[in-house]
Design an enzyme around this catalytic site. Structure first.
Site, PDB file in Angstrom:
ATOM      1  N   ARG A  90     -10.251   0.138   8.157  1.00 23.74           N
ATOM      2  CA  ARG A  90      -9.914  -1.283   8.325  1.00 23.74           C
ATOM      3  C   ARG A  90     -11.034  -2.062   8.988  1.00 23.74           C
ATOM      4  O   ARG A  90     -10.919  -3.268   9.162  1.00 23.74           O
ATOM      5  CB  ARG A  90      -8.678  -1.423   9.212  1.00 23.74           C
ATOM      6  CG  ARG A  90      -7.422  -1.395   8.406  1.00 23.74           C
ATOM      7  CD  ARG A  90      -6.223  -1.546   9.291  1.00 23.74           C
ATOM      8  NE  ARG A  90      -5.233  -0.662   8.774  1.00 23.74           N
ATOM      9  CZ  ARG A  90      -3.956  -0.936   8.670  1.00 23.74           C
ATOM     10  NH1 ARG A  90      -3.485  -2.070   9.107  1.00 23.74           N
ATOM     11  NH2 ARG A  90      -3.130  -0.071   8.151  1.00 23.74           N
ATOM     12  N   ARG A 108      11.655  -6.248   4.758  1.00 17.54           N
ATOM     13  CA  ARG A 108      11.390  -4.794   4.769  1.00 17.54           C
ATOM     14  C   ARG A 108      12.331  -4.066   5.740  1.00 17.54           C
ATOM     15  O   ARG A 108      12.552  -4.498   6.851  1.00 17.54           O
ATOM     16  CB  ARG A 108       9.947  -4.521   5.167  1.00 17.54           C
ATOM     17  CG  ARG A 108       9.702  -3.017   5.344  1.00 17.54           C
ATOM     18  CD  ARG A 108       8.287  -2.612   5.340  1.00 17.54           C
ATOM     19  NE  ARG A 108       7.478  -3.265   6.331  1.00 17.54           N
ATOM     20  CZ  ARG A 108       6.168  -3.094   6.428  1.00 17.54           C
ATOM     21  NH1 ARG A 108       5.554  -2.323   5.560  1.00 17.54           N
ATOM     22  NH2 ARG A 108       5.473  -3.701   7.347  1.00 17.54           N
ATOM     23  N   ARG A 115      -1.679  -9.618  12.745  1.00 15.35           N
ATOM     24  CA  ARG A 115      -2.096  -8.576  11.783  1.00 15.35           C
ATOM     25  C   ARG A 115      -2.879  -9.185  10.614  1.00 15.35           C
ATOM     26  O   ARG A 115      -3.885  -8.625  10.166  1.00 15.35           O
ATOM     27  CB  ARG A 115      -0.854  -7.804  11.281  1.00 15.35           C
ATOM     28  CG  ARG A 115      -0.245  -6.928  12.372  1.00 15.35           C
ATOM     29  CD  ARG A 115       1.202  -6.559  12.087  1.00 15.35           C
ATOM     30  NE  ARG A 115       1.362  -5.709  10.936  1.00 15.35           N
ATOM     31  CZ  ARG A 115       2.548  -5.503  10.336  1.00 15.35           C
ATOM     32  NH1 ARG A 115       3.633  -6.092  10.779  1.00 15.35           N
ATOM     33  NH2 ARG A 115       2.612  -4.708   9.292  1.00 15.35           N
ATOM     34  N   ARG A 168      10.831  -2.637  11.535  1.00 15.42           N
ATOM     35  CA  ARG A 168       9.712  -2.244  12.400  1.00 15.42           C
ATOM     36  C   ARG A 168       9.452  -3.292  13.481  1.00 15.42           C
ATOM     37  O   ARG A 168       9.557  -4.485  13.224  1.00 15.42           O
ATOM     38  CB  ARG A 168       8.456  -2.076  11.542  1.00 15.42           C
ATOM     39  CG  ARG A 168       8.073  -0.639  11.312  1.00 15.42           C
ATOM     40  CD  ARG A 168       7.019  -0.466  10.278  1.00 15.42           C
ATOM     41  NE  ARG A 168       5.783  -1.190  10.539  1.00 15.42           N
ATOM     42  CZ  ARG A 168       4.715  -1.144   9.754  1.00 15.42           C
ATOM     43  NH1 ARG A 168       4.745  -0.406   8.657  1.00 15.42           N
ATOM     44  NH2 ARG A 168       3.630  -1.818  10.048  1.00 15.42           N
ATOM     45  N   LYS A 200       0.844  -1.212   0.000  1.00 17.26           N
ATOM     46  CA  LYS A 200       0.000   0.000   0.000  1.00 17.26           C
ATOM     47  C   LYS A 200       0.878   1.260   0.000  1.00 17.26           C
ATOM     48  O   LYS A 200       0.693   2.163  -0.819  1.00 17.26           O
ATOM     49  CB  LYS A 200      -0.933   0.018   1.228  1.00 17.26           C
ATOM     50  CG  LYS A 200      -1.839  -1.194   1.329  1.00 17.26           C
ATOM     51  CD  LYS A 200      -2.760  -1.118   2.540  1.00 17.26           C
ATOM     52  CE  LYS A 200      -2.057  -1.239   3.875  1.00 17.26           C
ATOM     53  NZ  LYS A 200      -1.454  -2.565   4.136  1.00 17.26           N
TER      54      LYS A 200
END
Ligand code: AP5
Length: 208
Positions: A87, A121, A160, A149, A15
């Protein structure tokens, strides 16, 4: 009429990567709830507790952050890209009382692809840019300062993804008339995905 595009999809579906390209090309205001909430963690430590565990932040807290940002003048002139909001169905219903959504663009990415993307990531704390060690390698000179992260762990990604699957079908039903599904297989490059996302934006821009 204000243009409001929603970029939806599971965690690490790309996203933010797509929003960066859209902002560069169209100048939309990028409203990422993940980024807005992370920026408020120091003054509101309860946010960090939710986010570090992979849980969703309660609807009323997220809605107030988004409502404040949507209310600023630049959104009316430039249009907005909502990244990671809404969401839940309650968030979508609340959003409908504030703006008319132009399109709900859903990045369709399988769970195993998400896990591979999350493990590679890295973010640059100086510029905010997001890289992937394999798919979008960072310049060699900044590698040492990159961070991972806190919610990008195998355990938290399960939480998640669980939240995503619990809410996704009711959101897609709510936005059925505005839904644009972009299939992103394991071999979809960010550029290939962008071609399809951009086609949807162009289609709707030409109607406005
Ligand atoms: P948030 O920060 O929004 O996290 P997320 O939804 O889990 O999404 P990500 O930011 O992890 O990923 P992304 O889809 O932007 O992918 P990216 O482009 O980085 O939210 C964090 C937390 O905040 C939530 O868990 C929750 O607690 C809270 N929160 C936020 N919004 C909320 C809401 N509305 N309600 C309640 N709570 C909320 O890409 C991922 C990686 O893949 C990158 O390394 C990238 O380089 C790479 N990549 C991207 N595209 C491709 C491609 N096509 N091929 C290969 N690699 C790719």
């Amino acid at each position: 009429m204000t243009r409001v595009f929603i970029l939806a999809g599971p965690p690490a579906s790309g996203k933010g990567t797509q929003c960066e390209k859209l902002v560069e090309q169209y100048g939309f205001v990028h409203i990422s709830t993940g980024d807005l909430l992370r920026a408020q963690q120091k003054t509101n430590p309860s946010l960090a507790e939710y986010m570090n565990s992979g849980a969703l932040v309660p609807d009323e807290m997220v809605i107030s952050v988004v409502a404040e940002r949507l209310g600023r003048a630049d959104v009316a002139t430039k249009g907005a890209l909502l990244d990671g909001f809404p969401r839940t169905l309650a968030q979508a219903q609340e959003l409908a009382t504030k703006v008319k959504v132009t399109s709900f663009i859903s990045l369709e990415v399988a769970d195993e692809v998400v896990v591979a993307r999350i493990s590679g990531r890295r973010s640059d704390p100086e510029t905010g840019k997001v890289y992937h060690m394999q798919f979008k390698p960072p310049p060699a000179e900044i590698v040492d300062r990159l961070i991972t992260r806190g919610d990008d762990t195998e355990e938290k990604i399960k939480v998640r993804l669980g939240n995503f699957h619990k809410n996704n079908s009711s959101l897609q039903t709510f936005y059925a008339s505005k839904l644009c599904q972009v299939e992103c297989g394991a071999d979809s490059t960010p550029e290939g995905v962008y071609e399809r996302v951009q086609a949807e934006v162009e289609r709707l821009q030409s109607k406005m």
